[in-house]
Design a protein around this motif. Sequence first.
Motif, short mmCIF file in Angstrom:
data_model
loop_
_atom_site.label_atom_id
_atom_site.label_comp_id
_atom_site.label_asym_id
_atom_site.label_seq_id
_atom_site.Cartn_x
_atom_site.Cartn_y
_atom_site.Cartn_z
N GLY A 178 0.69 45.11 -4.38
CA GLY A 178 0.86 46.55 -4.23
C GLY A 178 -0.37 47.21 -3.64
N ALA A 179 -1.55 46.77 -4.07
CA ALA A 179 -2.79 47.35 -3.53
C ALA A 179 -2.92 47.07 -2.04
CB ALA A 179 -3.99 46.78 -4.30
N ILE A 180 -2.58 45.85 -1.64
CA ILE A 180 -2.65 45.52 -0.21
C ILE A 180 -1.65 46.35 0.58
CG2 ILE A 180 -2.32 43.68 1.48
CD1 ILE A 180 -3.24 41.69 -0.67
N SER A 181 -0.45 46.53 0.01
CA SER A 181 0.61 47.21 0.74
C SER A 181 0.35 48.70 0.93
CB SER A 181 1.95 47.01 0.03
OG SER A 181 1.98 47.71 -1.20
N ILE A 182 -0.63 49.26 0.22
CA ILE A 182 -0.97 50.67 0.45
C ILE A 182 -1.39 50.87 1.91
CG2 ILE A 182 -2.60 52.50 -0.14
CD1 ILE A 182 -2.66 51.43 -2.97
N TRP A 183 -2.14 49.91 2.43
CA TRP A 183 -2.62 50.00 3.82
C TRP A 183 -1.77 49.17 4.78
CZ3 TRP A 183 -5.87 49.50 -0.42
CH2 TRP A 183 -6.70 50.60 -0.66
N VAL A 184 -1.19 48.07 4.27
CA VAL A 184 -0.41 47.17 5.14
C VAL A 184 0.95 46.93 4.48
CG1 VAL A 184 -0.39 44.98 6.40
CG2 VAL A 184 -2.57 46.05 5.83
N PRO A 185 1.91 47.82 4.68
CA PRO A 185 3.22 47.65 4.02
C PRO A 185 3.99 46.43 4.51
CG PRO A 185 3.28 49.47 5.59
CD PRO A 185 1.84 49.06 5.47
N GLN A 186 3.54 45.83 5.61
CA GLN A 186 4.24 44.66 6.14
C GLN A 186 4.16 43.44 5.23
OE1 GLN A 186 2.18 46.56 7.88
NE2 GLN A 186 3.26 47.24 9.73
N VAL A 187 3.35 43.49 4.16
CA VAL A 187 3.24 42.33 3.28
C VAL A 187 4.40 42.25 2.30
CG1 VAL A 187 0.72 42.33 3.44
CG2 VAL A 187 1.83 43.53 1.54
N ASP B 273 10.54 48.32 5.95
CA ASP B 273 11.00 49.71 6.12
C ASP B 273 11.01 50.45 4.79
OD1 ASP B 273 11.30 49.17 8.79
OD2 ASP B 273 13.47 48.79 8.64
N ILE B 274 11.45 49.74 3.73
CA ILE B 274 11.48 50.37 2.41
C ILE B 274 10.08 50.72 1.95
CG2 ILE B 274 11.98 49.94 -0.03
CD1 ILE B 274 14.39 48.29 0.87
N ALA B 275 9.15 49.77 2.10
CA ALA B 275 7.77 50.00 1.66
C ALA B 275 7.13 51.13 2.45
CB ALA B 275 6.96 48.72 1.81
N THR B 276 7.39 51.18 3.75
CA THR B 276 6.79 52.22 4.58
C THR B 276 7.26 53.61 4.16
OG1 THR B 276 6.73 50.65 6.43
CG2 THR B 276 6.47 52.98 6.96
N ALA B 277 8.50 53.72 3.70
CA ALA B 277 9.05 55.02 3.32
C ALA B 277 8.62 55.47 1.93
CB ALA B 277 10.58 54.97 3.40
N LEU B 278 8.05 54.56 1.14
CA LEU B 278 7.65 54.92 -0.23
C LEU B 278 6.30 55.60 -0.25
CD1 LEU B 278 8.64 51.70 -2.22
CD2 LEU B 278 9.79 53.92 -2.28
N PRO B 279 6.04 56.48 -1.22
CA PRO B 279 4.68 57.00 -1.42
C PRO B 279 3.76 55.89 -1.89
CG PRO B 279 6.13 57.72 -3.19
CD PRO B 279 7.01 57.08 -2.17
N TRP B 280 2.45 56.07 -1.65
CA TRP B 280 1.52 54.98 -1.94
C TRP B 280 1.50 54.61 -3.42
CZ3 TRP B 280 -2.56 55.21 -5.28
CH2 TRP B 280 -3.00 56.48 -5.69
N GLN B 281 1.75 55.57 -4.30
CA GLN B 281 1.75 55.25 -5.74
C GLN B 281 2.88 54.27 -6.07
OE1 GLN B 281 1.85 58.29 -4.42
NE2 GLN B 281 0.37 59.69 -5.41
#
Length: 581
Positions: free
Chosen positions: A283-292, A60-68
């Motif tokens: 971090g690069a993977i989580s840009i598209w898949v925040p579930q990691v 949830d935290i990752a999903t709410a963050l901007p991609w940067q």
Amino acid sequence: MNVSSPDRLRTRLALLLRANAILLWAALVGCAGALATLLFRDGLTLLQALLFGRSGSFVDIATALPWQARLLMPCAGGLLAGCVLVLARRHAGGARADYMEVVAVGDGKVPVQLTLVNSVSSLLSIASGGSIGREGSMIQLAAMSASVIGRIARFNTERLRLLVACGAAAGIAAAYNAPIASAFFVTEIILGAITMNSLGPIMVAAVVANITMRRLPGYHPTYEMPAFAPIANLEVVWFVALGVLAGLIAPAFLVALQRTRGLFANSGLPLPLRLALGGLGVGAISIWVPQVWGNGYSVVNALLHQSWLWQAVLVVLVCKIAATLLTSGSGAIGGIFTPTLFVGAAVGHLFALVPQALTPETAAAPAAFVAVGMGALLAAATSAPLMAILMIFEMTLSYSLMLPLMLACVVAFGVARAVNGPSMYEITARRAADEQERERLRAIRMQELIRPADTVLPLDASIAQAAALFRQHPVKYVYLVDTAGRYRGVVALHDVAALYERDEASSRTCADIARPDALPVVTADMGLDDALRQFMRHFGERLPAVRSALDPELLGAVHKTDVLDAYVRLNRAPLGMQVEA
């Protein structure tokens, strides 16, 4: 003088307390382990709040963050965690930090400063989104607490190691709400054997830790399991197939982890940069898949309760494995126990598509395959099927799931062993290698220990030739062979010396003073026990080795040191079985 009843009662009570004192210490360790686990959990919550302004699910935290921020946060956390690790290693002084080694082969003293600094590094890696489990540091802190308590109480080495084992079990029970499985985790994996001398105190510590966690604020089960419907008899076949699949995937996952660690270690980069690079990959993977992000708790709970498209599950599975390889492979402090459960859950969810497509009317619910997949992959990865069965059972409390769970875990373990897969824990791999070595030694024959014999002469050799050999080699006997190379006895040093004293050496040959039965003989097919009995009849260092009793061709010599070395290695206590109450 008669002893009064109150005095007898007090005496018996004192004897009872003395005999069961370790159980009282184990209960204290269980409580301390739960508090240490809670401290780490609350520290992680506080760090989340400081970094992101909120705490809770990392997804949830990752999903709410901007991609940067999603890209850079794991990288920055890895860099800071690496700097802390460098500081820890600089002041470690060669101390053994891992609680498994401390229990199995150490002195029971878990270093406090090193453990605390490693825990801070782990907090930084996890709080910044690293794909790694928090249970490793929780268990380490619980084991450290037990070690401190034991040292304050001035326990001897054996009891201190047992108390640290109790602390480890308490940490696992507090982290996973599985006291029985945690006790068997320590006995099955760390100790390598289940005895009541160790299982009793370990079980007490685990139960007390679990009770303590339930009484503390903020408690909730790690995984929220749904109710499982009864599983039909023929449906069990699908779970056996799932066990085979898990037994193949677990070794591949662990091999990939080993190779990733090797790549990072051989990169030549400083440790902080290695952890930063691993975090950047996550971090690069989580840009598209925040579930990691995180250890995967929330995703597993979602797989248990929600319907997912198989494409989404496959993408998350592949990306989560890659993120875990990057985080753990780069050197971050943390466990892979929970990520392994995640992989098993995703594999089980994907596998459930097969029976649903082929036999939809009798297919079990996907949640059942998710739970069994967790246990099967855990059993294959840890080489501890009993622990895996008990852990999933304690999480689900479902008797209808027990039969397929047991079959899948045992099959997965067997398949992983059949393909010679590695184990998640180094202590398990070392114990397996130790057992393989003992199996080899049980089957060893003297043929493997024969060395070339330099002191050999033909039967008709002169005494002068024998004397020359005695001058070249510090031995008491020279072996004699006939023209066909068959062993015919020995020439003794004192016999040659006697001939020279009587001036009879020039007129005699070795055959004249040969001693056919002076030495026991070792045959090529003789085992260790028989060879050792032959050496007990002779006080020298070596014995002649022949092909067989019927064919006494001299092959060389067997040395006592080689036989004793093999015998000691065969009969030494297996790794991890030295801990007693």
